[in-house]
Design a protein around this motif. Sequence first.
Motif, mmCIF file in Angstrom:
data_model
loop_
_atom_site.group_PDB
_atom_site.id
_atom_site.type_symbol
_atom_site.label_atom_id
_atom_site.label_comp_id
_atom_site.label_asym_id
_atom_site.label_seq_id
_atom_site.Cartn_x
_atom_site.Cartn_y
_atom_site.Cartn_z
ATOM 1 N N VAL A 1 -5.292 1.915 0.407
ATOM 2 C CA VAL A 1 -6.448 2.162 1.332
ATOM 3 C C VAL A 1 -7.531 1.461 0.665
ATOM 4 N N GLY A 2 -7.603 1.316 -0.723
ATOM 5 C CA GLY A 2 -8.604 0.519 -1.564
ATOM 6 C C GLY A 2 -8.277 -0.666 -1.238
ATOM 7 N N CYS A 3 -7.002 -1.377 -1.149
ATOM 8 C CA CYS A 3 -6.786 -2.658 -1.098
ATOM 9 C C CYS A 3 -5.982 -2.911 -0.012
ATOM 10 N N PRO A 4 -6.518 -3.030 1.373
ATOM 11 C CA PRO A 4 -5.681 -3.227 2.290
ATOM 12 C C PRO A 4 -4.823 -4.417 2.486
ATOM 13 N N ASP A 5 -5.472 -5.218 1.951
ATOM 14 C CA ASP A 5 -5.010 -6.677 1.830
ATOM 15 C C ASP A 5 -3.737 -6.973 1.056
ATOM 16 N N GLU A 6 -3.532 -5.942 -0.078
ATOM 17 C CA GLU A 6 -2.542 -6.212 -1.079
ATOM 18 C C GLU A 6 -1.411 -5.728 -0.355
ATOM 19 N N THR A 7 -0.225 -6.113 -1.056
ATOM 20 C CA THR A 7 1.237 -5.493 -0.703
ATOM 21 C C THR A 7 1.217 -4.301 -1.840
ATOM 22 N N VAL A 8 1.374 -3.111 -1.294
ATOM 23 C CA VAL A 8 1.517 -2.214 -2.581
ATOM 24 C C VAL A 8 2.911 -1.302 -2.141
ATOM 25 N N TRP A 9 3.641 -1.697 -3.562
ATOM 26 C CA TRP A 9 5.022 -1.169 -3.690
ATOM 27 C C TRP A 9 4.940 0.225 -4.424
ATOM 28 N N CYS A 10 5.729 1.326 -3.880
ATOM 29 C CA CYS A 10 5.799 2.590 -4.629
ATOM 30 C C CYS A 10 6.985 2.782 -5.259
ATOM 31 N N ILE A 11 7.140 2.569 -6.487
ATOM 32 C CA ILE A 11 8.545 2.662 -7.147
ATOM 33 C C ILE A 11 8.714 4.330 -7.559
ATOM 34 N N ALA A 12 9.662 4.890 -6.975
ATOM 35 C CA ALA A 12 9.509 6.215 -7.167
ATOM 36 C C ALA A 12 11.034 6.630 -7.800
ATOM 37 N N GLY A 13 11.205 7.784 -8.439
ATOM 38 C CA GLY A 13 12.503 8.453 -8.873
ATOM 39 C C GLY A 13 12.608 9.374 -7.606
ATOM 40 N N ASP A 14 13.979 9.599 -7.630
ATOM 41 C CA ASP A 14 14.420 10.759 -6.348
ATOM 42 C C ASP A 14 13.796 12.191 -6.767
ATOM 43 N N GLY A 15 13.578 12.507 -8.152
ATOM 44 C CA GLY A 15 12.837 13.632 -8.375
ATOM 45 C C GLY A 15 11.502 13.724 -8.083
ATOM 46 N N GLY A 16 10.680 12.830 -8.614
ATOM 47 C CA GLY A 16 9.235 12.821 -8.570
ATOM 48 C C GLY A 16 8.937 12.779 -7.180
ATOM 49 N N PHE A 17 9.633 11.929 -6.412
ATOM 50 C CA PHE A 17 9.401 11.631 -4.977
ATOM 51 C C PHE A 17 9.275 12.841 -4.155
ATOM 52 N N GLN A 18 10.111 13.812 -4.600
ATOM 53 C CA GLN A 18 10.146 15.135 -3.689
ATOM 54 C C GLN A 18 9.147 16.165 -4.245
ATOM 55 N N MET A 19 8.181 15.746 -5.360
ATOM 56 C CA MET A 19 7.110 16.501 -5.886
ATOM 57 C C MET A 19 5.848 16.294 -4.667
ATOM 58 N N THR A 20 5.828 15.269 -4.112
ATOM 59 C CA THR A 20 4.842 15.119 -3.288
ATOM 60 C C THR A 20 4.998 14.102 -2.085
ATOM 61 N N ILE A 21 6.433 14.439 -1.358
ATOM 62 C CA ILE A 21 6.915 13.764 -0.470
ATOM 63 C C ILE A 21 6.174 14.188 0.892
ATOM 64 N N GLN A 22 5.569 15.312 0.877
ATOM 65 C CA GLN A 22 4.601 15.553 1.893
ATOM 66 C C GLN A 22 3.527 14.493 2.384
ATOM 67 N N GLU A 23 3.205 13.622 1.692
ATOM 68 C CA GLU A 23 2.262 12.620 1.636
ATOM 69 C C GLU A 23 2.645 11.625 2.719
ATOM 70 N N LEU A 24 4.081 11.502 2.902
ATOM 71 C CA LEU A 24 4.700 10.641 3.912
ATOM 72 C C LEU A 24 3.874 10.825 5.256
ATOM 73 N N ALA A 25 3.507 12.184 5.470
ATOM 74 C CA ALA A 25 2.749 12.329 6.870
ATOM 75 C C ALA A 25 1.461 11.899 6.957
ATOM 76 N N THR A 26 0.699 11.885 5.753
ATOM 77 C CA THR A 26 -0.479 11.254 5.566
ATOM 78 C C THR A 26 -0.549 9.766 5.842
ATOM 79 N N ILE A 27 0.544 8.978 5.021
ATOM 80 C CA ILE A 27 0.420 7.649 5.161
ATOM 81 C C ILE A 27 0.768 7.063 6.690
ATOM 82 N N VAL A 28 1.643 8.053 7.346
ATOM 83 C CA VAL A 28 1.888 7.861 8.738
ATOM 84 C C VAL A 28 0.671 8.002 9.759
#
Lengths: 569, 183
Positions: free
Chosen positions: A425-452
């Motif tokens: 959101v802060g750098c819309p022109d940059e490519t942003v890669w989120c490197i996740a683990g399957d454990g941590g990802f499930q802790m805030t997975i609900q934000e997928l709705a936000t990015i959509v």
Amino acid sequence: MKMTGAQMICESLVREGVEVIFGILGGAILPLYDTLPQYPQLRHILVRHEQGAAHAADGYARATGKVGVCFATSGPGATNLVTGIANAHLDSVPVVAITGQVARPFIGKDAFQEVDITGITLPITKHNYLVLDVASLPSIFKEAFYLARSGRPGPVLIDVPRDVFIDQAEFHYPSKVDLPGYKPTLQGHPAQIKKAAKLINEAQRPLIIAGRGVIISGAYNELKQLAESAQIPVITTLLGISCFPESHVLSYGMLGMHGMAYANMAVDAADLIIAIGMRFDDRATAKVSGFAPHAHIIHIDIDPAEIGKNVRVDVPIVGDVKAVLQELNKLIISTEHIDWVQQLDDWRKEHPSTVIRDSEGLLPQFVIRKIYEVTQGEAIIVTGVGQNQMWAAQHYWYNKPNSLISAGGLGPMGFELPAAMGAKVGCPDETVWCIAGDGGFQMTIQELATIVQEKVAVKIAIMNNGYLGMVRQWQEMFYKKRYVATPLSGPDFVKIAEAYGFPGLRVKHKEEVVPAIEKAMEEQGPFLIDFMIEPEENVYPMVPPGAALAEVLEEPRKEVPAWSRRSTP
Amino acid sequence: MVTTKHTLIALVEDKPGVLNRMASLFRRRSFNIESIAVGRSEVPHLSRMTIVVDGTTTMVEQVRKQLDKVVDVIKVSDITGDDMIARELALIKVKATSSTRSEIIEIVDIFRANIVDVASDSVTIEVTGDEDKINSLLNLLRGFGIKEISRTGRIAMARGASGSLPVEKKSPKAQAKGQKTSR
């Protein structure tokens, strides 16, 4: 002009240059939200959990250098922010959190959704405020933003009772702050700088350890000048990564528990450590009594309370890194340390910590390296916490300034997705890669709705090993392979992405990696790749807990274990 | 590690929560605050605190620096090694009958303390001095039966002409001193 408290807050945010707010509303903060439509220049992003709001504000702040802002309502809204605030505190990130509070007559009476959030956040904020008078709002906001971004940055929380949002007063935004108890030292003391220069000019085996302070201060060029003029090798802390180009001939990677062996060996052998904008965290120093046993230590930091906290220091310099280095560089005699640099190069050849072994199976290190290659190192990498974080730190080459966003001090799993969202959101022109683990990802997975909903085109790479991997590695190495509570089932992440409304791919084999990453890059919106990596792959090198940096364990040169993995969901 | 008693003097904003912010930094390290005394200072809106804690010099110095970071704290000094004046005030209620009262008054006179209240079966004594003086008085009174003690804890000030805590910016000399750490 008379304004309501809510209008004053919005007006103050605009004056402080705020463009984006991450938050969730509720009863106590409703009057503030009701005022937001009057200020269309303030973009509000509705997250799905307040922890996401705080991490997103944090990611936004780290990526842009601006102050990140989040809103939450009283009680549970406020307590849900706590992890994110603590994280910003430990990593010195400028965040201003605004929480609703129950109306003044109800404070202290255990009212519905009342919690003493200024009390709770007292040890994890740089400062916090409970606003009891609407007329004090402008000066509090002015102070809060100044405190958050100046000196050693950090989070500031402002708790505003419901009726203060509604009360009215004249609005006068102060032009400066009056904080007699807060005067950060920016210029280093000349006598100390002179002493430091003398040590540097006399050193045979000098070594720079650079931390996030270099990034915060924007001292990239000053650091480079110091390193180049006296030919001083540079290693970084985890959070210091990308403060110095990793392709530079004097760059020797990261130190610490999962640092490069040659970097840790350099610390052990150095006769002078120049620590710049870092705080000798225990994951960086390993056993303190065995840290840099032959070295004098110069410590440059803006926070006087960091001096001598963990490690003995010979020449402390309190000040802004950039300002101090500018003065220091004037006193450095241009020189060479050919033997010393040669020694480090030899160690790097003998202990190539970042070489990826051949493997039938899909190695996470390989995946990270391919993300680097496909993005040509131009992406902003946002990591979770654990193995994925260490692989991302080790196997991507960070040449672009401020291109790694990772939660170091607190180590909160679940940081990755909301922080990546904030960064994008802060750098819309940059490519942003989120490197996740399957454990941590499930802790805030609900934000997928936000990015959509907000069309935030984050690219997500899940290093899926079916374990809470870093803990499993500790169980393997130090708890006789008793894998208690680390095996972890997850959903079908590709279907999860589809369900949230964006595409994804599962990758099981090496040859699918590059096409998948390329597909993700071609996609306009968010994209998710579920990389089914070797389940029991470990992070090496590793300095075992309690050992000194020199006692680094390297990857055992073993035969590749047979490719086996659990059935995919 | 040898712990010693440290006397810290803090000049702080007179605002709610300041005491909490400071106490919290001691609590985090499980320091037991031996005494803390707060009152108005010579500067309007600023209070001066005297805090006495037991700890190693390095740990107390670390906490002192962190206290200094609290936004509402103007300055904190550890005056333990300095030449200082330290005083405490105590109110002591002692059992007193017609037969013991005169003996108590004699002791009070020797200590240059005052009797501030007299009841049929007790007297209340006000005494000022350093901790040793107050403790000696208490020892002598113990035999009569002490009913209640209230002590202020130490207040302290460095000797000499200069104010110990200038509000203006730290001098470069003071800054260099603050930066010095021991090996």
